[in-house]
Write an enzyme that holds these catalytic residues in place. Structure first.
Site, PDB file in Angstrom:
ATOM      1  N   GLY A  45     -31.309  -6.110  12.006  1.00 38.77           N
ATOM      2  CA  GLY A  45     -31.418  -5.829  12.934  1.00 38.77           C
ATOM      3  C   GLY A  45     -31.308  -5.015  14.071  1.00 38.77           C
ATOM      4  CB  CYS A  46     -28.792  -1.696  13.296  1.00 39.09           C
ATOM      5  SG  CYS A  46     -27.072  -3.686  13.839  1.00 39.09           S
TER       6      CYS A  46
END
Length: 151
Positions: A45-46
């Site tokens: 996600g990052c």
């Protein structure tokens, strides 16, 4: 107490991915700043979030904005993450979570994971826009749309 839309952002210092001291006073109050908080370097996600900002980085700079990412990872981790994905913006090491606490970025997933939030700070050093979502997608799009509506 969390900073909110309309809050004046206090200045702070931190170490960037190059090991250099970053002083927010060099950019806050001078131009638009997109400050995004993310939980951890090089996680799915990052990476999605950071690469979205990378892919549209020129759009932000064309609007006169500076993009800055912040997580609790250290300098070496940030440097690897930045190099691996060719991230053109500053990453700040907030290892003691002082900046996260200053902004009041909440934890997610029952308090187990550092939250993800994006702030757009104006040349007046006030917060004009906040997007808080655990999802790594949407942060760049919303920040860019907001800036386009203001600049």
């Amino acid at each position: 107490m969390a900073l909110r839309k309309g809050s004046l952002v206090p200045n702070f210092t931190a170490t960037d991915s190059q090991g250099e001291q970053f002083d927010s006073a060099t950019v806050f109050g001078k131009q638009w700043v997109v400050l995004f908080f993310y939980p951890k370097d090089d996680t799915p996600g990052c990476t999605t979030q950071a690469c979205a900002f990378r892919d549209r980085y020129q759009d932000f700079t064309d609007l006169g904005a500076v993009v800055i990412g912040v997580s609790a990872d250290g300098v070496a981790s940030h440097l690897r993450f930045q190099s691996k994905y060719k991230l053109p913006f500053t990453l700040l090491a907030d290892t003691q979570k002082k900046i996260r606490t200053l902004f009041g970025v909440p934890k997610d997933l029952l308090g187990l994971v550092d939250g993800r939030a994006t702030y757009v700070i104006g040349p007046d050093q006030k917060i004009h826009f906040i997007f808080d979502s655990l999802s790594g997608s949407g942060h760049m799009e919303r920040a860019l749309a907001f800036l386009k509506s203001k600049v």
